[in-house]
Design a protein around this motif. Structure first.
Motif, PDB file in Angstrom:
ATOM      1  N   GLU A 341       4.116  -0.862  15.781  1.00  0.00           N
ATOM      2  CA  GLU A 341       5.350  -0.094  15.617  1.00  0.00           C
ATOM      3  C   GLU A 341       6.427  -0.930  14.928  1.00  0.00           C
ATOM      4  O   GLU A 341       7.223  -0.400  14.137  1.00  0.00           O
ATOM      5  N   ASP A 342       6.453  -2.227  15.212  1.00  0.00           N
ATOM      6  CA  ASP A 342       7.417  -3.120  14.565  1.00  0.00           C
ATOM      7  C   ASP A 342       6.948  -3.542  13.170  1.00  0.00           C
ATOM      8  O   ASP A 342       7.747  -3.657  12.243  1.00  0.00           O
ATOM      9  N   LEU A 343       5.639  -3.783  13.026  1.00  0.00           N
ATOM     10  CA  LEU A 343       5.123  -4.340  11.777  1.00  0.00           C
ATOM     11  C   LEU A 343       5.085  -3.339  10.635  1.00  0.00           C
ATOM     12  O   LEU A 343       5.464  -3.661   9.504  1.00  0.00           O
ATOM     13  N   LEU A 344       4.604  -2.127  10.873  1.00  0.00           N
ATOM     14  CA  LEU A 344       4.332  -1.201   9.776  1.00  0.00           C
ATOM     15  C   LEU A 344       5.564  -0.900   8.913  1.00  0.00           C
ATOM     16  O   LEU A 344       5.458  -0.919   7.675  1.00  0.00           O
ATOM     17  N   PRO A 345       6.744  -0.640   9.476  1.00  0.00           N
ATOM     18  CA  PRO A 345       7.906  -0.419   8.603  1.00  0.00           C
ATOM     19  C   PRO A 345       8.216  -1.624   7.726  1.00  0.00           C
ATOM     20  O   PRO A 345       8.588  -1.483   6.555  1.00  0.00           O
ATOM     21  N   LYS A 346       8.042  -2.838   8.280  1.00  0.00           N
ATOM     22  CA  LYS A 346       8.301  -4.040   7.493  1.00  0.00           C
ATOM     23  C   LYS A 346       7.220  -4.242   6.435  1.00  0.00           C
ATOM     24  O   LYS A 346       7.499  -4.720   5.329  1.00  0.00           O
ATOM     25  N   ALA A 347       5.977  -3.884   6.758  1.00  0.00           N
ATOM     26  CA  ALA A 347       4.893  -4.006   5.788  1.00  0.00           C
ATOM     27  C   ALA A 347       5.117  -3.074   4.600  1.00  0.00           C
ATOM     28  O   ALA A 347       4.925  -3.460   3.436  1.00  0.00           O
ATOM     29  N   TYR A 348       5.548  -1.845   4.867  1.00  0.00           N
ATOM     30  CA  TYR A 348       5.825  -0.904   3.781  1.00  0.00           C
ATOM     31  C   TYR A 348       6.980  -1.407   2.911  1.00  0.00           C
ATOM     32  O   TYR A 348       6.951  -1.285   1.680  1.00  0.00           O
ATOM     33  N   LEU A 349       7.997  -1.968   3.550  1.00  0.00           N
ATOM     34  CA  LEU A 349       9.120  -2.506   2.795  1.00  0.00           C
ATOM     35  C   LEU A 349       8.669  -3.671   1.920  1.00  0.00           C
ATOM     36  O   LEU A 349       9.058  -3.779   0.740  1.00  0.00           O
ATOM     37  N   PHE A 350       7.820  -4.537   2.482  1.00  0.00           N
ATOM     38  CA  PHE A 350       7.347  -5.681   1.710  1.00  0.00           C
ATOM     39  C   PHE A 350       6.514  -5.218   0.507  1.00  0.00           C
ATOM     40  O   PHE A 350       6.668  -5.732  -0.596  1.00  0.00           O
ATOM     41  N   LEU A 351       5.623  -4.238   0.705  1.00  0.00           N
ATOM     42  CA  LEU A 351       4.829  -3.733  -0.408  1.00  0.00           C
ATOM     43  C   LEU A 351       5.714  -3.102  -1.474  1.00  0.00           C
ATOM     44  O   LEU A 351       5.421  -3.188  -2.674  1.00  0.00           O
ATOM     45  N   HIS A 352       6.812  -2.501  -1.048  1.00  0.00           N
ATOM     46  CA  HIS A 352       7.751  -1.926  -2.008  1.00  0.00           C
ATOM     47  C   HIS A 352       8.347  -3.012  -2.902  1.00  0.00           C
ATOM     48  O   HIS A 352       8.425  -2.839  -4.129  1.00  0.00           O
ATOM     49  N   VAL A 353       8.753  -4.140  -2.310  1.00  0.00           N
ATOM     50  CA  VAL A 353       9.349  -5.193  -3.138  1.00  0.00           C
ATOM     51  C   VAL A 353       8.288  -5.896  -3.983  1.00  0.00           C
ATOM     52  O   VAL A 353       8.592  -6.396  -5.072  1.00  0.00           O
ATOM     53  N   VAL A 354       7.038  -5.930  -3.503  1.00  0.00           N
ATOM     54  CA  VAL A 354       5.961  -6.469  -4.330  1.00  0.00           C
ATOM     55  C   VAL A 354       5.768  -5.596  -5.571  1.00  0.00           C
ATOM     56  O   VAL A 354       5.652  -6.089  -6.697  1.00  0.00           O
ATOM     57  N   GLN A 355       5.762  -4.288  -5.378  1.00  0.00           N
ATOM     58  CA  GLN A 355       5.611  -3.370  -6.503  1.00  0.00           C
ATOM     59  C   GLN A 355       6.805  -3.455  -7.447  1.00  0.00           C
ATOM     60  O   GLN A 355       6.656  -3.329  -8.675  1.00  0.00           O
ATOM     61  N   TYR A 356       7.979  -3.709  -6.896  1.00  0.00           N
ATOM     62  CA  TYR A 356       9.163  -3.908  -7.730  1.00  0.00           C
ATOM     63  C   TYR A 356       8.978  -5.138  -8.612  1.00  0.00           C
ATOM     64  O   TYR A 356       9.318  -5.130  -9.794  1.00  0.00           O
TER      65      TYR A 356
END
Length: 373
Positions: A341-356
């Motif tokens: 529950e804590d990790l998944l929102p941060k993982a999605y955010l991290f993948l977003h900045v990787v794609q950026y």
């Protein structure tokens, strides 16, 4: 498994002996540094103790850069000569082949080359900055027990994650033809992978579990061979640690879990990636070893120990440090559900900045698909 307290007490004794020697060695340390500075007048400006190393900031009244001399701590670093040699070579390689800011290596040496008796050493340039982890963690957590601030501003988090993503994307562009650690070719002098992969897990199996019989030193030409060696090491751990089990039921459970892992692990290795290219993977690359300025830009990455060429899946995994704390500790304290529950929102955010980072030309689309698959 519990730690092997007999082994830990022995290694703690080695550390205490070293610290006592270091406290009496200021003149010798400055003498060693003066030799590479080609002048006298070294001053010890500050001391810094980490998980595996002890460092001192060195200063001269000559308008030049301050330096840092770092020693692997006996009782903490189980392979000090190997670690120092590999890290010095890797830092130079990173500086020569990427734009990642790292300290410039001034010198490194073995225990025999250090007249202070403090063992192998690295001297590098001092880099100013604040640890990124200090900006990410809660105000009441410490360097040893960091917890991500749940109320951190999302734009700040995105900026810091973005800085880390840039580093990982640049490392992803480096290809290696086998799994292992860098060393300098005896003929050409150029860095290449010729040494065994020196990992954090190896260090801790010796330090906290009392293991002595690790795999023979070698490199690996396929991911399959390397994963098999890691699985065998887990079985060896169960067999060799003197307090590895509590009772017969515990023994059966741990034995069965290892064989289940052996039966399933290789299914997660795509055949097309088995023989490389292999990617640089750093066990301890995390915000605690990254320095930033007031604009949240990275000024330097200061710790490259336990870095080696590994299967691409290692480097392409979601970073463990997104919540700062090691995942197994969070799961132990709060359970698997709370962890995700804590990790998944941060993982999605991290993948977003990787794609950026991809969209702004850091790497090609082909590279990014490899990194996040």
């Amino acid at each position: 498994m519990d730690f092997d307290d007999i082994a830990l007490n022995h290694f703690d004794g080695l550390k205490k002996e070293w610290v006592e020697l270091c406290s009496r060695s200021a003149r010798g340390i400055c003498g060693l540094a003066n030799k590479y500075r080609n002048r006298d007048g070294c001053l010890l400006r500050s001391m810094h103790s980490g998980s595996f190393n002890f460092s001192l900031r060195l200063h001269w009244e000559d308008d030049g850069d301050d330096w840092l001399i770092r020693f692997p701590l006996p009782g903490k670093s189980m392979f000090p000569e190997e670690k120092v040699r590999g890290e010095a070579i890797l830092m130079t390689y990173i500086a020569d082949n990427t734009t990642i800011p790292v300290p410039r290596v001034i010198a490194s040496g073995t225990a025999d080359e250090n007249p202070t008796g403090l063992g192998p050493f690295i001297i590098m340039t001092w880099i100013e900055g604040r640890k990124m982890s200090e900006l990410l963690r809660t105000s009441d957590s410490s360097d040893k027990e960091e917890t991500l601030n749940p109320d951190i501003d999302e734009e700040t988090l995105k900026a810091l994650y973005g800085q880390m993503a840039q580093v990982l994307l640049k490392l992803w562009k480096l290809d290696f033809d086998c799994i292992g650690s860098l060393s300098n070719n005896e003929v050409t002098g150029k860095p290449q992978v010729t040494k065994r992969p020196l990992t954090l897990a190896m260090n801790e199996l010796v330090r906290t579990c009392g293991l002595t019989d690790l795999d023979p030193p070698r490199t690996y030409n396929s991911s399959t061979d390397y994963i098999v060696s890691l699985l065998e090491l887990q079985s060896k751990h169960l067999q060799q640690q003197r307090n590895s089990i509590y009772d017969s039921a515990d023994c059966r459970e741990k034995y069965a879990s290892r064989h289940l892992m052996k039966a399933s692990a290789l299914n997660f290795l795509p055949p097309e990636d088995n023989y490389g290219p292999f990617k640089l993977f750093c066990d301890d690359l995390c915000p605690g070893n990254v320095l930033v300025n007031d604009s949240l830009q990275i000024t330097g990455i200061i710790d490259w120990e336990f870095c080696y060429a590994a299967p691409a899946q290692f480097a392409g995994s979601i970073p463990w440090w997104l919540l700062l704390e090691r995942p197994h500790r969070i799961i132990y304290n709060f359970g698997v559900k709370a962890f995700f529950e804590d990790l998944l929102p941060k993982a999605y955010l991290f993948l977003h900045v990787v794609q950026y980072g991809m969209s702004h030309g850091t790497v090609s689309r082909y590279d990014i698909l490899g990194l996040i698959r």
